[in-house]
Design an enzyme around this catalytic site. Structure first.
Site, PDB file in Angstrom:
ATOM      1  N   LYS A 206       0.844  -1.212   0.000  1.00 14.51           N
ATOM      2  CA  LYS A 206       0.000   0.000   0.000  1.00 14.51           C
ATOM      3  C   LYS A 206       0.877   1.260   0.000  1.00 14.51           C
ATOM      4  O   LYS A 206       0.580   2.232  -0.707  1.00 14.51           O
ATOM      5  CB  LYS A 206      -0.917  -0.021   1.220  1.00 14.51           C
ATOM      6  CG  LYS A 206      -1.681   1.259   1.499  1.00 14.51           C
ATOM      7  CD  LYS A 206      -2.729   1.602   0.448  1.00 14.51           C
ATOM      8  CE  LYS A 206      -3.348   2.977   0.739  1.00 14.51           C
ATOM      9  NZ  LYS A 206      -4.398   3.353  -0.163  1.00 14.51           N
TER      10      LYS A 206
ATOM     11  N   LYS B 127      -0.266  11.659   6.077  1.00 14.58           N
ATOM     12  CA  LYS B 127      -0.057  10.551   7.024  1.00 14.58           C
ATOM     13  C   LYS B 127       0.626   9.383   6.298  1.00 14.58           C
ATOM     14  O   LYS B 127       1.609   8.810   6.765  1.00 14.58           O
ATOM     15  CB  LYS B 127      -1.418  10.138   7.609  1.00 14.58           C
ATOM     16  CG  LYS B 127      -1.405   9.006   8.606  1.00 14.58           C
ATOM     17  CD  LYS B 127      -1.818   7.670   8.009  1.00 14.58           C
ATOM     18  CE  LYS B 127      -3.183   7.637   7.392  1.00 14.58           C
ATOM     19  NZ  LYS B 127      -3.538   6.329   6.817  1.00 14.58           N
TER      20      LYS B 127
HETATM   21  P1  NAD Z   1     -12.318   8.689   8.044  1.00 16.71           P
HETATM   22  O1  NAD Z   1     -11.624   9.624   8.963  1.00 16.71           O
HETATM   23  O2  NAD Z   1     -13.364   9.195   7.116  1.00 16.71           O
HETATM   24  O3  NAD Z   1     -12.990   7.497   8.895  1.00 16.71           O
HETATM   25  C1  NAD Z   1     -12.390   6.883   9.999  1.00 16.71           C
HETATM   26  C2  NAD Z   1     -13.478   6.492  10.976  1.00 16.71           C
HETATM   27  O4  NAD Z   1     -12.882   5.757  12.061  1.00 16.71           O
HETATM   28  C3  NAD Z   1     -14.194   7.715  11.599  1.00 16.71           C
HETATM   29  O5  NAD Z   1     -15.591   7.568  11.428  1.00 16.71           O
HETATM   30  C4  NAD Z   1     -13.759   7.648  13.070  1.00 16.71           C
HETATM   31  O6  NAD Z   1     -14.761   8.162  13.941  1.00 16.71           O
HETATM   32  C5  NAD Z   1     -13.528   6.160  13.251  1.00 16.71           C
HETATM   33  N1  NAD Z   1     -12.656   5.823  14.377  1.00 16.71           N
HETATM   34  C6  NAD Z   1     -11.398   6.284  14.620  1.00 16.71           C
HETATM   35  N2  NAD Z   1     -10.906   5.732  15.746  1.00 16.71           N
HETATM   36  C7  NAD Z   1     -11.872   4.895  16.215  1.00 16.71           C
HETATM   37  C8  NAD Z   1     -11.955   4.046  17.345  1.00 16.71           C
HETATM   38  N3  NAD Z   1     -10.963   3.948  18.232  1.00 16.71           N
HETATM   39  N4  NAD Z   1     -13.082   3.327  17.528  1.00 16.71           N
HETATM   40  C9  NAD Z   1     -14.110   3.425  16.645  1.00 16.71           C
HETATM   41  N5  NAD Z   1     -14.085   4.225  15.548  1.00 16.71           N
HETATM   42  C10 NAD Z   1     -12.969   4.951  15.346  1.00 16.71           C
HETATM   43  O7  NAD Z   1     -11.164   7.939   7.241  1.00 16.71           O
HETATM   44  P2  NAD Z   1     -11.302   7.159   5.839  1.00 16.71           P
HETATM   45  O8  NAD Z   1     -11.128   8.131   4.719  1.00 16.71           O
HETATM   46  O9  NAD Z   1     -12.512   6.274   5.882  1.00 16.71           O
HETATM   47  O10 NAD Z   1      -9.956   6.286   5.882  1.00 16.71           O
HETATM   48  C11 NAD Z   1      -9.831   5.147   6.711  1.00 16.71           C
HETATM   49  C12 NAD Z   1      -8.507   4.466   6.386  1.00 16.71           C
HETATM   50  O11 NAD Z   1      -8.521   4.062   5.000  1.00 16.71           O
HETATM   51  C13 NAD Z   1      -7.280   5.372   6.555  1.00 16.71           C
HETATM   52  O12 NAD Z   1      -6.202   4.617   7.046  1.00 16.71           O
HETATM   53  C14 NAD Z   1      -7.005   5.865   5.138  1.00 16.71           C
HETATM   54  O13 NAD Z   1      -5.640   6.217   4.952  1.00 16.71           O
HETATM   55  C15 NAD Z   1      -7.413   4.646   4.324  1.00 16.71           C
HETATM   56  N6  NAD Z   1      -7.854   4.932   2.952  1.00 16.71           N
HETATM   57  C16 NAD Z   1      -8.650   6.006   2.683  1.00 16.71           C
HETATM   58  C17 NAD Z   1      -9.047   6.259   1.357  1.00 16.71           C
HETATM   59  C18 NAD Z   1      -9.944   7.432   1.009  1.00 16.71           C
HETATM   60  O14 NAD Z   1     -10.120   7.714  -0.192  1.00 16.71           O
HETATM   61  N7  NAD Z   1     -10.535   8.143   1.971  1.00 16.71           N
HETATM   62  C19 NAD Z   1      -8.639   5.400   0.326  1.00 16.71           C
HETATM   63  C20 NAD Z   1      -7.841   4.280   0.635  1.00 16.71           C
HETATM   64  C21 NAD Z   1      -7.456   4.065   1.960  1.00 16.71           C
END
Ligand code: NAD
Length: 304
Positions: free
Chosen positions: A178, A246
């Site tokens: 990744k 990040k």
């Molecule tokens: P986001 O911030 O939209 O969602 C993360 C969620 O996790 C939030 O709703 C938050 O409240 C919840 N959360 C955090 N800590 C928690 C805990 N201890 N207990 C319960 N819930 C908790 O982030 P995202 O965009 O959905 O990304 C999530 C992961 O996927 C990240 O690592 C990101 O790098 C990766 N990612 C994101 C994308 C994208 O396009 N957004 C694409 C590929 C990968």
């Protein structure tokens, strides 16, 4: 679809943000029984209305699940979900499989796997690429680190959320792949930004130029998908600059430890820092073009 019919495992899902919410929805659509948790209660409630059971903690999710998925922002969040108060580890039992699909440091993924294994929990690291649209349309690419038996066990879930599923190697290998992907995303994003700003500076038709670049020998996903949004000034996330930073920090830290030189990634990371400093961290990562525009005093846009 054959996979979907065969699995009767109860699934837990922790983290229902931009990615987790549509991924959880796709599991429900595929017929899985889901228990969910997010630290923001309204996000879990949205999936609750669609048939998921709501849980107050990761531990409660785990008590009601055979396989638990986490999709949270960063390495400390994953460690908290697994080993913090009310975490997955408090409900450890043989045969529990915990799959982290967040993007985190490969070293942390290995450490989580070791600590979990000591408690009898099996784990996979299974980060994704394909963005919010891939999560919504169940077309994610999923890259996996861990044992082959566990990959086979989780395959019905992966098939319900993604299109391309690749077992890369042992624990941490999914995260390493990744991060390699994130290098390519960042540097291609920079290439598209520079090409469009250069074209704008010379006053040629930007839309025609973009079309050529999208099918030319320098094309990439950035030219095909990011460039139209750059020109239309559509910087709504999706994937934010803060999340990309990040990821690039994880890349550069890992490369530093390995004495590997990544000048293109380091440059892109610095340009993103300038955008964060200017208050742009919550914009889409394709707003990288603004950094190049500011350096040159030229804007590349097709809309007024
Ligand atoms: P986001 O911030 O939209 O969602 C993360 C969620 O996790 C939030 O709703 C938050 O409240 C919840 N959360 C955090 N800590 C928690 C805990 N201890 N207990 C319960 N819930 C908790 O982030 P995202 O965009 O959905 O990304 C999530 C992961 O996927 C990240 O690592 C990101 O790098 C990766 N990612 C994101 C994308 C994208 O396009 N957004 C694409 C590929 C990968």
């Amino acid at each position: 679809m054959e996979w979907l019919v065969m699995s009767t495992e109860r699934i837990g899902f922790i983290g229902l943000g931009v990615m987790g919410l549509p991924m959880a929805r796709n599991l429900i659509t595929a017929g899985f029984s889901l228990t969910v948790n997010d630290r923001v209660a309204e996000r879990a409630a949205a999936v609750g209305k669609e048939g998921a059971r709501l849980a107050g903690s990761a531990r409660e999710v785990t008590e009601n699940s055979d396989i638990v998925i986490s999709m949270v922002p960063s390495s400390p969040d994953v460690e908290a979900v697994y080993f913090g108060r009310g975490g997955i580890a408090e409900a450890a039992r043989p045969d529990l499989l915990a799959i982290d699909m967040s993007t985190i440091a490969p070293g942390v993924a290995k450490k989580v796997a070791e600590k979990a294994a000591a408690l009898g929990i099996r784990t996979l690291d299974a980060p994704v690429t394909g963005g919010e649209i891939g999560a919504v349309q169940a077309t994610l690419t999923i890259m996996i680190g861990g044992d082959a038996d566990d990959v086979v066990r989780a395959m019905p879930l992966f098939q319900a959320m993604g299109k391309s599923v690749v077992h890369i190697g042992p624990h941490g290998a999914g995260q390493t792949c990744k991060l390699a992907n994130q290098i390519a995303v960042a540097v291609n994003n920079l290439a598209a930004s520079e090409a469009l700003v250069f074209a704008a500076s010379q006053g040629i038709d930007l839309e025609k130029c973009r079309e050529v670049l999208a099918s030319g020998s320098g094309s990439s996903h950035a030219f095909r998908t990011f460039a139209p949004k750059m020109l239309a000034r559509d910087f709504k996330p999706g994937f934010t600059i803060d999340l990309q930073q990040k990821d690039l920090r994880l890349v550069l830290d890992t490369a530093f430890d390995a004495h590997v030189s990544l000048p293109g990634t380091a440059l892109t990371h610095q340009l993103y820092s300038a955008l964060q400093q200017a208050g742009g961290g919550k914009q889409a990562h394709i707003a990288l073009i603004k950094a190049i525009e500011r350096l040159s005093g030229v804007e590349a846009r097709t809309s007024s």
